[in-house]
Write a protein that holds these residues in place. Structure first.
Motif, PDB file in Angstrom:
ATOM      1  N   ASP A 105       0.823  -1.214   0.000  1.00 46.58           N
ATOM      2  CA  ASP A 105       0.000   0.000   0.000  1.00 46.58           C
ATOM      3  C   ASP A 105       0.861   1.269   0.000  1.00 46.58           C
ATOM      4  O   ASP A 105       2.082   1.239   0.211  1.00 46.58           O
ATOM      5  CB  ASP A 105      -0.937  -0.007   1.208  1.00 46.58           C
ATOM      6  CG  ASP A 105      -2.280   0.653   0.913  1.00 46.58           C
ATOM      7  OD1 ASP A 105      -2.437   1.249  -0.178  1.00 46.58           O
ATOM      8  OD2 ASP A 105      -3.175   0.573   1.780  1.00 46.58           O
ATOM      9  N   GLU A 107       1.574   5.595   0.875  1.00 47.80           N
ATOM     10  CA  GLU A 107       1.439   6.647   1.878  1.00 47.80           C
ATOM     11  C   GLU A 107       0.271   7.544   1.462  1.00 47.80           C
ATOM     12  O   GLU A 107       0.119   7.843   0.273  1.00 47.80           O
ATOM     13  CB  GLU A 107       2.715   7.481   1.957  1.00 47.80           C
ATOM     14  CG  GLU A 107       3.941   6.708   2.379  1.00 47.80           C
ATOM     15  CD  GLU A 107       5.214   7.513   2.236  1.00 47.80           C
ATOM     16  OE1 GLU A 107       6.198   7.174   2.916  1.00 47.80           O
ATOM     17  OE2 GLU A 107       5.231   8.481   1.439  1.00 47.80           O
ATOM     18  N   PRO A 108      -0.544   8.015   2.395  1.00 50.47           N
ATOM     19  CA  PRO A 108      -1.741   8.769   2.009  1.00 50.47           C
ATOM     20  C   PRO A 108      -1.448  10.162   1.459  1.00 50.47           C
ATOM     21  O   PRO A 108      -2.249  10.694   0.691  1.00 50.47           O
ATOM     22  CB  PRO A 108      -2.533   8.861   3.321  1.00 50.47           C
ATOM     23  CG  PRO A 108      -1.526   8.676   4.404  1.00 50.47           C
ATOM     24  CD  PRO A 108      -0.488   7.751   3.844  1.00 50.47           C
ATOM     25  N   HIS A 109      -0.320  10.755   1.833  1.00 56.39           N
ATOM     26  CA  HIS A 109      -0.079  12.149   1.444  1.00 56.39           C
ATOM     27  C   HIS A 109       0.836  12.312   0.239  1.00 56.39           C
ATOM     28  O   HIS A 109       0.807  13.339  -0.426  1.00 56.39           O
ATOM     29  CB  HIS A 109       0.493  12.926   2.630  1.00 56.39           C
ATOM     30  CG  HIS A 109      -0.410  12.948   3.829  1.00 56.39           C
ATOM     31  ND1 HIS A 109      -1.668  13.504   3.791  1.00 56.39           N
ATOM     32  CD2 HIS A 109      -0.253  12.460   5.075  1.00 56.39           C
ATOM     33  CE1 HIS A 109      -2.246  13.367   4.980  1.00 56.39           C
ATOM     34  NE2 HIS A 109      -1.411  12.733   5.771  1.00 56.39           N
ATOM     35  N   ASP A 114       4.516   2.930   0.589  1.00 55.39           N
ATOM     36  CA  ASP A 114       4.750   3.095   2.024  1.00 55.39           C
ATOM     37  C   ASP A 114       5.947   2.225   2.401  1.00 55.39           C
ATOM     38  O   ASP A 114       5.834   1.003   2.528  1.00 55.39           O
ATOM     39  CB  ASP A 114       3.514   2.682   2.819  1.00 55.39           C
ATOM     40  CG  ASP A 114       3.660   2.956   4.316  1.00 55.39           C
ATOM     41  OD1 ASP A 114       4.795   3.223   4.768  1.00 55.39           O
ATOM     42  OD2 ASP A 114       2.645   2.896   5.036  1.00 55.39           O
ATOM     43  N   ARG A 290      -6.892  15.815  -3.636  1.00 50.94           N
ATOM     44  CA  ARG A 290      -7.842  14.792  -3.209  1.00 50.94           C
ATOM     45  C   ARG A 290      -9.162  15.451  -2.832  1.00 50.94           C
ATOM     46  O   ARG A 290      -9.178  16.499  -2.190  1.00 50.94           O
ATOM     47  CB  ARG A 290      -7.305  14.010  -2.009  1.00 50.94           C
ATOM     48  CG  ARG A 290      -6.045  13.237  -2.298  1.00 50.94           C
ATOM     49  CD  ARG A 290      -5.570  12.465  -1.092  1.00 50.94           C
ATOM     50  NE  ARG A 290      -6.439  11.317  -0.826  1.00 50.94           N
ATOM     51  CZ  ARG A 290      -5.985  10.117  -0.454  1.00 50.94           C
ATOM     52  NH1 ARG A 290      -4.693   9.919  -0.281  1.00 50.94           N
ATOM     53  NH2 ARG A 290      -6.815   9.129  -0.232  1.00 50.94           N
ATOM     54  N   ARG A 342      -5.528   2.345   1.458  1.00 48.39           N
ATOM     55  CA  ARG A 342      -5.088   3.688   1.075  1.00 48.39           C
ATOM     56  C   ARG A 342      -5.089   3.856  -0.445  1.00 48.39           C
ATOM     57  O   ARG A 342      -5.488   4.914  -0.959  1.00 48.39           O
ATOM     58  CB  ARG A 342      -3.688   3.964   1.623  1.00 48.39           C
ATOM     59  CG  ARG A 342      -3.624   4.090   3.139  1.00 48.39           C
ATOM     60  CD  ARG A 342      -2.188   4.214   3.584  1.00 48.39           C
ATOM     61  NE  ARG A 342      -2.056   4.373   5.039  1.00 48.39           N
ATOM     62  CZ  ARG A 342      -0.889   4.392   5.659  1.00 48.39           C
ATOM     63  NH1 ARG A 342       0.240   4.257   4.972  1.00 48.39           N
ATOM     64  NH2 ARG A 342      -0.834   4.536   6.977  1.00 48.39           N
ATOM     65  N   SER A 343      -4.648   2.839  -1.153  1.00 53.79           N
ATOM     66  CA  SER A 343      -4.653   2.896  -2.618  1.00 53.79           C
ATOM     67  C   SER A 343      -6.080   2.946  -3.140  1.00 53.79           C
ATOM     68  O   SER A 343      -6.397   3.701  -4.069  1.00 53.79           O
ATOM     69  CB  SER A 343      -3.921   1.679  -3.194  1.00 53.79           C
ATOM     70  OG  SER A 343      -2.566   1.668  -2.788  1.00 53.79           O
ATOM     71  N   GLN A 345      -8.745   4.060  -1.598  1.00 52.92           N
ATOM     72  CA  GLN A 345      -9.343   5.355  -1.296  1.00 52.92           C
ATOM     73  C   GLN A 345      -8.793   6.438  -2.227  1.00 52.92           C
ATOM     74  O   GLN A 345      -9.552   7.288  -2.715  1.00 52.92           O
ATOM     75  CB  GLN A 345      -9.067   5.730   0.160  1.00 52.92           C
ATOM     76  CG  GLN A 345      -9.769   7.019   0.585  1.00 52.92           C
ATOM     77  CD  GLN A 345      -9.570   7.319   2.070  1.00 52.92           C
ATOM     78  OE1 GLN A 345      -8.966   6.538   2.797  1.00 52.92           O
ATOM     79  NE2 GLN A 345     -10.065   8.451   2.511  1.00 52.92           N
ATOM     80  N   ALA A 346      -7.493   6.391  -2.493  1.00 50.68           N
ATOM     81  CA  ALA A 346      -6.900   7.385  -3.399  1.00 50.68           C
ATOM     82  C   ALA A 346      -7.565   7.320  -4.771  1.00 50.68           C
ATOM     83  O   ALA A 346      -7.836   8.361  -5.389  1.00 50.68           O
ATOM     84  CB  ALA A 346      -5.398   7.156  -3.517  1.00 50.68           C
TER      85      ALA A 346
END
Length: 376
Positions: A105, A107-109, A114, A290, A342-343, A345-346
């Motif tokens: 997965d 990193e969200p930012h 990650d 986002r 995370r992927s 959701q992105a």
């Protein structure tokens, strides 16, 4: 009100048309359209720019990754760790050499791999890591190389969207064992057609890359391996030589465009702006925001906003609408919805706004005002 495209290559061409036309006409009049000194000269110049000893050009970023895996003898029974939030070329080349992609997965930012989740994905079959420097931002290569050294793994940097980006003062493509670059027209350094390059500091790897890219042959008509035909043609090399001289300036302009976006968009609620990691140099192949609200009725909120922006003359892009681990072609791997959240959701939230070096402040204001109107 003018339409604002995601990228304007015609505008770029006008700025360098005289130099480009002369370079192309010189190749056409020479009659040498494949190979020649223009190709080898570009390879030397690009190697110098990346600060490596070796560069082997090829016909695409996909081939650059494929040749890299082949040169490292990665194949059947091997596993390669990479990101599910990237263009499919990153993963499909793993399959093309007979290996298996293992997705970790993001990193969200930063949207990048990650690095803290890599170790958990390593098995006795793992042979390499392909970190993707997505949207122009370098992965934390310090951590990646520490892990690779500890577990005796190869590192192939996917630099397709990040030519000129840096981590800890080093150009991407010079940190891992091999760097793979794309010169697709929309990249920071783009040809007028397909093109790619592979970089390394290992002369033996470079020789193998060259051999594999020329039908498995070091001496003409004598073949020691099953290779491919993957060449950067002379016309593209000539164009890239011209553009390489402007690359740092264009990347600086992209950074200014990103700074202006941060200033114009920060007062707007309901969106998350991209972040540049400390320790790296972002070259902004994309400026990706986002839109965190997932679903409104039957349509993604992000898709609604995108359609409204298009009606207002702002053309945006979605990179990417479906993560690789959920693609139909990878169902055989057994990943389930929610496994790499995370992927996933992105993919529901990302929206890439127009981004190119010559984007004017007035055009950026139109983007910002249009987006504010959509969100209000």
């Amino acid at each position: 009100m003018n339409n604002i495209p995601p990228v304007d290559l015609a505008r770029q061409y006008k700025l360098i048309s005289t130099e480009t036309d002369l370079a192309v006409l010189e190749i056409l009049s020479s009659g040498r359209y494949i190979g020649g000194t223009v190709v080898t000269d570009f390879e030397k110049q690009f190697a110098h720019y990346i600060n490596v000893s070796e560069c082997v050009s090829c016909n695409s970023g996909t081939d650059a990754l494929y040749l890299a895996l082949r040169a490292l003898n990665i194949g059947k029974g091997d596993e390669v760790i990479t990101s599910p939030f990237t263009f499919i070329a990153t993963a499909e080349v793993i399959n093309l050499v007979g290996a298996t992609p293992v997705f970790v997965d993001i990193e969200p930012h930063t949207f990048n791999l990650d690095v803290d989740q890599i170790e958990a994905a390593i098995t006795s079959k793992t042979k390499a890591i392909i970190p993707v420097h997505l949207f122009g931002q370098a992965v934390n290569m310090t951590k990646v190389m520490e892990i690779a050294q500890q577990y005796h793994l190869f590192v192939i940097e996917d630099c397709a969207q990040a030519t000129g980006a840096e981590w800890d003062g080093k150009k991407v493509g010079s940190i891992g064992h091999i760097g793979a670059f794309s010169f697709f027209p929309t990249k920071n350094l783009g040809a007028c057609g397909d093109g790619g390059a592979v970089t390394t500091n290992d002369p033996e790897i470079a020789a193998t890359l060259k051999m594999l890219s020329e039908h498995g042959s070091r001496v003409r008509y004598y073949h020691e391996a099953i290779g491919v035909n993957s060449r950067l043609d002379s016309l593209q090399a000539a164009i890239l030589q011209v553009k390489l001289r402007y690359l740092d300036h264009w990347n600086e302009q992209r950074s200014l465009v990103a700074e202006r976006y941060q200033h114009l968009l920060s007062p707007i609620g309901k969106i998350q702006l991209p972040q540049a990691l400390a320790g790296g140099k972002h070259v902004w192949n994309q400026y990706t925001i986002r839109l965190p609200e997932h679903q409104q009725g039957e349509q993604l909120y992000r898709n609604q906003v995108r359609e409204q922006l298009q009606q207002m003359g702002v053309i945006s892009m979605v990179y990417y609408p479906l993560p690789l681990h959920l693609q139909p072609v990878y169902q055989y791997l057994g990943y389930q919805q929610g496994q790499l959240p995370r992927s996933e959701q992105a993919c529901q939230e990302v929206l890439s706004l127009p981004m190119f070096p010559d984007l004017t402040f007035e055009e950026q204001e139109q983007v910002a005002y249009s987006l504010k109107d959509c969100l209000s």
